[in-house]
Write a protein that holds these residues in place. Sequence first.
Motif, PDB file in Angstrom:
ATOM      1  N   ASN A   1       1.236  49.096 -82.267  1.00 27.89           N
ATOM      2  CA  ASN A   1       0.685  48.130 -83.225  1.00 27.89           C
ATOM      3  C   ASN A   1       0.301  48.809 -84.538  1.00 27.89           C
ATOM      4  O   ASN A   1       0.339  48.192 -85.612  1.00 27.89           O
ATOM      5  CB  ASN A   1      -0.549  47.438 -82.627  1.00 27.89           C
ATOM      6  CG  ASN A   1      -0.183  46.460 -81.530  1.00 27.89           C
ATOM      7  OD1 ASN A   1       0.899  45.877 -81.548  1.00 27.89           O
ATOM      8  ND2 ASN A   1      -1.072  46.292 -80.566  1.00 27.89           N
ATOM      9  N   LEU A   2      -0.060  50.088 -84.443  1.00 31.83           N
ATOM     10  CA  LEU A   2      -0.461  50.848 -85.626  1.00 31.83           C
ATOM     11  C   LEU A   2       0.725  51.497 -86.336  1.00 31.83           C
ATOM     12  O   LEU A   2       0.677  51.721 -87.547  1.00 31.83           O
ATOM     13  CB  LEU A   2      -1.458  51.944 -85.232  1.00 31.83           C
ATOM     14  CG  LEU A   2      -2.851  51.501 -84.788  1.00 31.83           C
ATOM     15  CD1 LEU A   2      -3.633  52.713 -84.294  1.00 31.83           C
ATOM     16  CD2 LEU A   2      -3.591  50.832 -85.941  1.00 31.83           C
ATOM     17  N   ALA A   3       1.773  51.809 -85.597  1.00 34.19           N
ATOM     18  CA  ALA A   3       2.892  52.590 -86.127  1.00 34.19           C
ATOM     19  C   ALA A   3       3.488  52.039 -87.419  1.00 34.19           C
ATOM     20  O   ALA A   3       3.649  52.791 -88.397  1.00 34.19           O
ATOM     21  CB  ALA A   3       3.974  52.747 -85.058  1.00 34.19           C
ATOM     22  N   PRO A   4       3.836  50.742 -87.497  1.00 32.80           N
ATOM     23  CA  PRO A   4       4.425  50.236 -88.756  1.00 32.80           C
ATOM     24  C   PRO A   4       3.492  50.388 -89.958  1.00 32.80           C
ATOM     25  O   PRO A   4       3.948  50.687 -91.070  1.00 32.80           O
ATOM     26  CB  PRO A   4       4.684  48.751 -88.446  1.00 32.80           C
ATOM     27  CG  PRO A   4       4.773  48.683 -86.958  1.00 32.80           C
ATOM     28  CD  PRO A   4       3.794  49.692 -86.468  1.00 32.80           C
ATOM     29  N   TRP A   5       2.188  50.203 -89.733  1.00 35.65           N
ATOM     30  CA  TRP A   5       1.224  50.332 -90.826  1.00 35.65           C
ATOM     31  C   TRP A   5       1.082  51.787 -91.268  1.00 35.65           C
ATOM     32  O   TRP A   5       0.919  52.070 -92.458  1.00 35.65           O
ATOM     33  CB  TRP A   5      -0.129  49.769 -90.400  1.00 35.65           C
ATOM     34  CG  TRP A   5      -0.068  48.315 -90.058  1.00 35.65           C
ATOM     35  CD1 TRP A   5      -0.103  47.750 -88.819  1.00 35.65           C
ATOM     36  CD2 TRP A   5       0.072  47.228 -90.989  1.00 35.65           C
ATOM     37  NE1 TRP A   5       0.005  46.381 -88.907  1.00 35.65           N
ATOM     38  CE2 TRP A   5       0.108  46.035 -90.226  1.00 35.65           C
ATOM     39  CE3 TRP A   5       0.171  47.143 -92.374  1.00 35.65           C
ATOM     40  CZ2 TRP A   5       0.241  44.780 -90.817  1.00 35.65           C
ATOM     41  CZ3 TRP A   5       0.308  45.907 -92.970  1.00 35.65           C
ATOM     42  CH2 TRP A   5       0.344  44.742 -92.193  1.00 35.65           C
ATOM     43  N   LEU A   6       1.137  52.691 -90.321  1.00 38.80           N
ATOM     44  CA  LEU A   6       1.073  54.113 -90.659  1.00 38.80           C
ATOM     45  C   LEU A   6       2.297  54.521 -91.478  1.00 38.80           C
ATOM     46  O   LEU A   6       2.181  55.266 -92.461  1.00 38.80           O
ATOM     47  CB  LEU A   6       1.002  54.954 -89.378  1.00 38.80           C
ATOM     48  CG  LEU A   6      -0.291  54.845 -88.568  1.00 38.80           C
ATOM     49  CD1 LEU A   6      -0.145  55.596 -87.248  1.00 38.80           C
ATOM     50  CD2 LEU A   6      -1.465  55.403 -89.367  1.00 38.80           C
ATOM     51  N   LEU A   7       3.454  54.014 -91.069  1.00 32.49           N
ATOM     52  CA  LEU A   7       4.681  54.319 -91.806  1.00 32.49           C
ATOM     53  C   LEU A   7       4.611  53.768 -93.238  1.00 32.49           C
ATOM     54  O   LEU A   7       4.954  54.458 -94.203  1.00 32.49           O
ATOM     55  CB  LEU A   7       5.886  53.736 -91.079  1.00 32.49           C
ATOM     56  CG  LEU A   7       6.259  54.402 -89.753  1.00 32.49           C
ATOM     57  CD1 LEU A   7       7.254  53.540 -88.990  1.00 32.49           C
ATOM     58  CD2 LEU A   7       6.831  55.785 -89.997  1.00 32.49           C
ATOM     59  N   LEU A   8       4.166  52.524 -93.349  1.00 27.93           N
ATOM     60  CA  LEU A   8       4.079  51.887 -94.665  1.00 27.93           C
ATOM     61  C   LEU A   8       3.084  52.620 -95.566  1.00 27.93           C
ATOM     62  O   LEU A   8       3.374  52.907 -96.743  1.00 27.93           O
ATOM     63  CB  LEU A   8       3.660  50.429 -94.508  1.00 27.93           C
ATOM     64  CG  LEU A   8       3.593  49.593 -95.792  1.00 27.93           C
ATOM     65  CD1 LEU A   8       4.960  49.552 -96.466  1.00 27.93           C
ATOM     66  CD2 LEU A   8       3.099  48.181 -95.482  1.00 27.93           C
TER      67      LEU A   8
END
Length: 226
Positions: free
Chosen positions: A128-135
């Motif tokens: 759930n956190l991964a896409p936000w960390l990437l962005l």
Amino acid sequence: MFLGPYTIPIIIVFVASMLIQGYLSRTYKKWGQVRNARGLTGADVARMMLDDNGLHDVKIIAVPGNLTDHYDPGKKTVNLSQSVHSVASVGAMAVAAHEVGHALQDRVRMPALVLRGKMAVPLSLGMNLAPWLLLAGILLRLSGLLWLGVVLFGAALLFHVVTLPVEFDASRRALVYLDSRGLNGTVEGQNGARNVLTAAALTYVAGFAMALVQFLNILGIARSNN
């Protein structure tokens, strides 16, 4: 989804996954309407298989939904969907035996099953956190956040790698048991049970393929932004 060097493969795998899901639905619909040779419901087969293996304490629970069947190692319950629990079909028998196969794995503490269980909750939170960390890593040019997102996608890939032998082994145990107890009956019943479990296995292969191309895509993005 982030655009990267593997965007086209991701689209191809996604389409293939949808086709496989459709194949599974059609296969189960077909064999879910064919009565098995012994007239046993999914719950009957599950109970018989559990008792024959000394797992008298494992409960069988009916759960809502279609093909929502699963084994809960924490609660020691075999959860069967409505189309499996109370239906005496070849498809229901195969799915029920597969879920009990996971209970047998749990009894012997199959390493892959144990590892998958430990990974499930933290991985769900991490993804759930991964896409936000990437962005955030891309926009703020923070390589630490970007690579942390890559690691989380790598963990998701590992989860799928671990899942494959767990699911394949459960299906193997199911087919061996059904054959040994003569529950498949005719050759048609044997082929039907195998077709249902093969279709289900393909969905896990598709899940692995999707996780792989997503990881490679994110890795390519990270390298290009490093």
